[in-house]
Design an enzyme around this catalytic site. Structure first.
Site, PDB file in Angstrom:
ATOM      1  N   ILE A  40       0.752  -3.547   6.249  1.00 63.77           N
ATOM      2  CA  ILE A  40       0.425  -2.677   7.101  1.00 63.77           C
ATOM      3  C   ILE A  40      -1.090  -2.709   7.372  1.00 63.77           C
ATOM      4  O   ILE A  40      -1.590  -2.284   8.754  1.00 63.77           O
ATOM      5  CB  ILE A  40       0.954  -1.165   6.728  1.00 63.77           C
ATOM      6  CG1 ILE A  40       0.834  -0.624   8.214  1.00 63.77           C
ATOM      7  CG2 ILE A  40      -0.129  -0.542   5.820  1.00 63.77           C
ATOM      8  CD1 ILE A  40       1.716   0.954   7.831  1.00 63.77           C
ATOM      9  N   HIS A 110       5.776  -5.751  -6.152  1.00 60.07           N
ATOM     10  CA  HIS A 110       5.808  -6.465  -4.728  1.00 60.07           C
ATOM     11  C   HIS A 110       4.730  -7.502  -4.989  1.00 60.07           C
ATOM     12  O   HIS A 110       3.764  -7.492  -5.858  1.00 60.07           O
ATOM     13  CB  HIS A 110       5.110  -5.681  -3.507  1.00 60.07           C
ATOM     14  CG  HIS A 110       3.971  -4.768  -3.774  1.00 60.07           C
ATOM     15  ND1 HIS A 110       4.117  -3.739  -4.775  1.00 60.07           N
ATOM     16  CD2 HIS A 110       2.493  -4.996  -3.747  1.00 60.07           C
ATOM     17  CE1 HIS A 110       2.992  -3.091  -4.911  1.00 60.07           C
ATOM     18  NE2 HIS A 110       1.907  -3.881  -4.356  1.00 60.07           N
TER      19      HIS A 110
HETATM   20  P1  AMP Z   1      -1.035  -2.731  -4.322  1.00 56.21           P
HETATM   21  O1  AMP Z   1      -2.349  -2.427  -4.357  1.00 56.21           O
HETATM   22  O2  AMP Z   1      -0.727  -4.174  -4.656  1.00 56.21           O
HETATM   23  O3  AMP Z   1      -0.162  -1.833  -4.774  1.00 56.21           O
HETATM   24  O4  AMP Z   1      -0.805  -3.093  -2.742  1.00 56.21           O
HETATM   25  C1  AMP Z   1       0.205  -2.165  -1.917  1.00 56.21           C
HETATM   26  C2  AMP Z   1       0.150  -2.867  -0.435  1.00 56.21           C
HETATM   27  O5  AMP Z   1       1.037  -2.327   0.248  1.00 56.21           O
HETATM   28  C3  AMP Z   1      -1.242  -2.839   0.448  1.00 56.21           C
HETATM   29  O6  AMP Z   1      -1.578  -3.798   0.690  1.00 56.21           O
HETATM   30  C4  AMP Z   1      -1.016  -1.729   1.704  1.00 56.21           C
HETATM   31  O7  AMP Z   1      -1.624  -2.168   2.705  1.00 56.21           O
HETATM   32  C5  AMP Z   1       0.866  -2.179   1.642  1.00 56.21           C
HETATM   33  N1  AMP Z   1       1.358  -1.113   2.369  1.00 56.21           N
HETATM   34  C6  AMP Z   1       1.480   0.261   2.096  1.00 56.21           C
HETATM   35  N2  AMP Z   1       2.220   0.897   2.850  1.00 56.21           N
HETATM   36  C7  AMP Z   1       2.851   0.039   3.452  1.00 56.21           C
HETATM   37  C8  AMP Z   1       3.734   0.157   4.632  1.00 56.21           C
HETATM   38  N3  AMP Z   1       4.488   1.160   4.977  1.00 56.21           N
HETATM   39  N4  AMP Z   1       4.251  -1.089   5.155  1.00 56.21           N
HETATM   40  C9  AMP Z   1       3.678  -2.219   4.992  1.00 56.21           C
HETATM   41  N5  AMP Z   1       2.756  -2.335   3.832  1.00 56.21           N
HETATM   42  C10 AMP Z   1       2.301  -1.190   3.369  1.00 56.21           C
END
Ligand code: AMP
Length: 125
Positions: A40, A110
């Site tokens: 996102i 992820h």
């Molecule tokens: P991390 O810091 O590795 O946990 O990364 C989490 C990632 O999830 C970040 O890059 C956010 O931008 C992404 N993120 C959070 N919410 C969403 C969402 N609803 N859809 C897509 N990406 C998301």
């Protein structure tokens, strides 16, 4: 807030909600084991997240507890998405954040898949 990778899985995390279809995502790929969707808040021209469908907090949890089929399915999905997105010839980067030092924010495993152009140094220091 950072994820504590030693805590049990929280089924109310945002990626669990995406997997249940409770909130939307910009889907790139889905199979029996994995879901991939655009981040996102992209940090590169291509920034895709690939997640396993099972309830795993982090890479630590997944590598310790997932079945061989889940691990194979997830790893194959990451490679498939990179190929399908045309990232292989010019190259790409995978990133998996675990816990506080890793900067993990979402407590569902992820892998970040970055590409679309030169990605710069591995870490900003
Ligand atoms: P991390 O810091 O590795 O946990 O990364 C989490 C990632 O999830 C970040 O890059 C956010 O931008 C992404 N993120 C959070 N919410 C969403 C969402 N609803 N859809 C897509 N990406 C998301």
């Amino acid at each position: 807030m950072s994820v504590d990778p030693t805590k049990p899985y929280d089924s109310e995390n945002i990626f669990a909600k995406i997997l249940r279809g409770e909130i939307p995502c910009n889907k790139v790929y889905e199979d029996e084991w994995s879901l991939a969707f655009h981040d996102i808040n992209p940090q590169a021209d291509v920034h895709i997240l690939v997640i396993p469908k099972g309830d795993y907090v982090s890479w630590d949890d997944f590598s310790a507890k997932a079945s061989a089929e889940e691990i194979a399915g997830f790893v194959r999905a990451v490679g498939h998405v990179a190929r399908e997105q045309g990232l292989v010839v010019r190259g790409y980067r995978l990133l998996g954040n675990v816990g506080r030092n890793g900067g993990q924010e979402v407590p569902h495993l992820h892998v970040h898949l970055f590409g679309g152009g030169p990605l710069g140094p591995m870490l900003a220091r």
